[in-house]
Design an enzyme around this catalytic site. Structure first.
Site, PDB file in Angstrom:
ATOM      1  N   THR A   8       0.828  -1.207   0.000  1.00  0.00           N
ATOM      2  CA  THR A   8       0.000   0.000   0.000  1.00  0.00           C
ATOM      3  C   THR A   8       0.859   1.252   0.000  1.00  0.00           C
ATOM      4  OG1 THR A   8      -1.816  -1.111   1.094  1.00  0.00           O
ATOM      5  CG2 THR A   8      -1.724   1.253   1.370  1.00  0.00           C
ATOM      6  N   TYR A  18      -7.872   1.139  -3.562  1.00  0.00           N
ATOM      7  CA  TYR A  18      -6.649   1.441  -4.305  1.00  0.00           C
ATOM      8  C   TYR A  18      -6.029   0.152  -4.810  1.00  0.00           C
ATOM      9  CZ  TYR A  18      -4.601  -0.278  -0.012  1.00  0.00           C
ATOM     10  OH  TYR A  18      -4.285  -1.063   1.054  1.00  0.00           O
ATOM     11  N   SER A  53       1.306  -7.549  -0.859  1.00  0.00           N
ATOM     12  CA  SER A  53       2.004  -8.567  -0.062  1.00  0.00           C
ATOM     13  C   SER A  53       1.123  -9.746   0.315  1.00  0.00           C
ATOM     14  CB  SER A  53       2.657  -7.951   1.178  1.00  0.00           C
ATOM     15  OG  SER A  53       1.740  -7.775   2.225  1.00  0.00           O
ATOM     16  N   THR A  71       1.665  -4.218   4.303  1.00  0.00           N
ATOM     17  CA  THR A  71       1.499  -4.505   5.739  1.00  0.00           C
ATOM     18  C   THR A  71       1.009  -5.936   5.999  1.00  0.00           C
ATOM     19  OG1 THR A  71      -0.793  -3.714   5.760  1.00  0.00           O
ATOM     20  CG2 THR A  71       0.935  -2.098   6.291  1.00  0.00           C
ATOM     21  N   ASP A  72       0.346  -6.540   4.986  1.00  0.00           N
ATOM     22  CA  ASP A  72      -0.379  -7.784   5.278  1.00  0.00           C
ATOM     23  C   ASP A  72       0.517  -8.961   5.644  1.00  0.00           C
ATOM     24  OD1 ASP A  72      -2.814  -6.601   5.077  1.00  0.00           O
ATOM     25  OD2 ASP A  72      -3.195  -7.207   3.005  1.00  0.00           O
ATOM     26  N   LYS A  99       0.581  -7.622  12.942  1.00  0.00           N
ATOM     27  CA  LYS A  99      -0.427  -6.674  12.473  1.00  0.00           C
ATOM     28  C   LYS A  99      -1.683  -6.960  13.282  1.00  0.00           C
ATOM     29  CE  LYS A  99      -2.807  -4.774   8.476  1.00  0.00           C
ATOM     30  NZ  LYS A  99      -3.011  -4.769   7.018  1.00  0.00           N
ATOM     31  N   GLU A 130       1.360 -32.867  23.866  1.00  0.00           N
ATOM     32  CA  GLU A 130       1.909 -34.001  23.120  1.00  0.00           C
ATOM     33  C   GLU A 130       2.638 -33.561  21.844  1.00  0.00           C
ATOM     34  OE1 GLU A 130       1.290 -37.552  23.846  1.00  0.00           O
ATOM     35  OE2 GLU A 130       1.068 -36.519  25.780  1.00  0.00           O
TER      36      GLU A 130
HETATM   37  C1  SIN Z   1      -0.190  -5.236   1.034  1.00  0.00           C
HETATM   38  O1  SIN Z   1       0.022  -5.876   2.070  1.00  0.00           O
HETATM   39  O2  SIN Z   1       0.585  -5.243   0.069  1.00  0.00           O
HETATM   40  C2  SIN Z   1      -1.439  -4.430   0.910  1.00  0.00           C
HETATM   41  C3  SIN Z   1      -1.931  -3.933   2.200  1.00  0.00           C
HETATM   42  C4  SIN Z   1      -1.018  -2.948   2.861  1.00  0.00           C
HETATM   43  O3  SIN Z   1       0.130  -2.741   2.490  1.00  0.00           O
HETATM   44  O4  SIN Z   1      -1.498  -2.327   3.840  1.00  0.00           O
END
Ligand code: SIN
Length: 339
Positions: A47, A61, A93, A126-127, A196, A317
């Protein structure tokens, strides 16, 4: 180009933008860098490199549209640093894959080996940022700083968070000693405890159990706690196998009514490893336990983690993943199976 930029072309990977400082001092208290303290910024998409048609649109987006050199130009105070950029990938990502991980780890290693490089910054989505951070930490355990950063809003947003995060990440790369960090919303997280934790908020990351390692305030790093205990690096050779040949490791979850049929289905399709995200202290339904025992009897490796947000899995276990989250336990199991 303005801002004292000049470009060179790398034989290794696409176009590099080499940025020479137009001023080594700035009013933001950045550290004065000597000639051997170049920071390399590797772009992978996300992002932070996303674009929306409407500046008021923070969710509609497309990620991974803007080149890493443009991301640098969007944060003018970065001109105070000696920077170099390389576009390693350009993806959302959620689609991060083994081949990109390999390329990225090799690029990080290549740059860190250079005497003139002080640290590496990676712009990422971020993902799956926490997964990439953990992989790099386990494979490289770098003796120089590697700092991942990202954004929750696209580059076109009215108040894009990417430029500040990138600036802060470069500040950390120029001041930290060693390790893999993530820098977002003014906080510095270590690769192991980072997660996250919010789907939309600007401040979407947290370090479970103990909080962030530090903060970045107007370009100054303030450490709040000791860095995480370091494990010896596994080395790039551990992930050298052709990416299409990496083991298949899946995550299953315990929940009300979990009966193990999904494990049976995976066995039928030849899974190599299974991470189970158990309830509480990694507890599993009888059905899931039986199915996972059967998987182990057939030679499938199993690691047990918890679906709780924090805390280790103790006793039991099936082998424990300690305090690793399910996605990081999956990376750990992948690395074991790649041995
Ligand atoms: C991504 O993970 O590439 C899209 C979402 C983000 O970056 O917040």
């Amino acid at each position: 180009m303005s801002l004292g930029l000049s470009s060179t072309r790398s034989s290794a990977a696409g176009c590099w933008l080499v940025i020479y400082p137009v001023a080594v001092f700035s009013s933001r208290n950045f550290k004065l860098q000597d000639k051997a303290e170049r920071i390399v910024i590797l772009g992978t998409g996300g992002t932070i490199a996303g674009k929306a048609a409407d500046a008021a649109d923070n969710v509609g987006y497309k990620a991974g549209q803007v080149g890493v050199d443009q991301l640098v130009l969007a944060a003018p105070p970065l001109a105070a640093f000696k920077l170099e950029t390389e576009q390693v990938a350009q993806l959302d990502s959620k689609d991060m894959d083994f081949a990109t991980w390999q390329r990225l780890a090799q690029a990080v290693d290549r740059h860190l080996q250079r005497d003139d490089v002080r640290g590496v910054v990676i712009t990422h989505g971020t993902d799956t940022l926490e997964e990439t951070a953990y992989l790099l930490m386990r494979v490289l355990a770098p003796r120089k700083p590697v700092v991942l950063t990202a954004a929750m809003r696209p580059s076109t947003a009215l108040q894009a968070d990417g430029p500040q995060n990138l600036l802060d990440a470069v500040a950390v790369a120029s001041q930290a000693a060693s390790g893999v960090f993530a820098v977002l919303a003014g906080r510095i997280h270590g690769a192991t405890r980072l997660r996250k934790v919010h789907s939309y908020a600007i401040d979407a990351f947290a370090s479970v159990e103990g909080g962030a390692l530090g903060t970045v305030e107007e370009g100054r790093v303030r450490w709040l706690s000791q860095a995480e205990a370091e494990l010896p690096p596994l080395g790039l050779s551990r992930i050298a196998r052709d990416a299409s040949q990496w083991p298949w490791v899946e995550i299953v979850q315990n929940h009300a009514g979990a009966d193990g049929r999904v494990v049976e289905a995976m066995l039928a399709h030849g899974v190599h490893g299974i991470v189970v995200a158990g309830t509480g202290n990694g507890t599993l339904s009888n059905g899931l336990t039986a199915a996972l025992q059967k998987a182990r009897d057939r030679g499938v490796s199993v690691l047990r983690s918890t679906r709780c947000d924090a805390g280790p899995v103790i006793g039991g276990e099936l082998p424990s993943a300690g305090a690793l989250s399910p996605v990081k336990a999956r990376i750990e199991l992948l690395l074991q199976l790649l041995a």
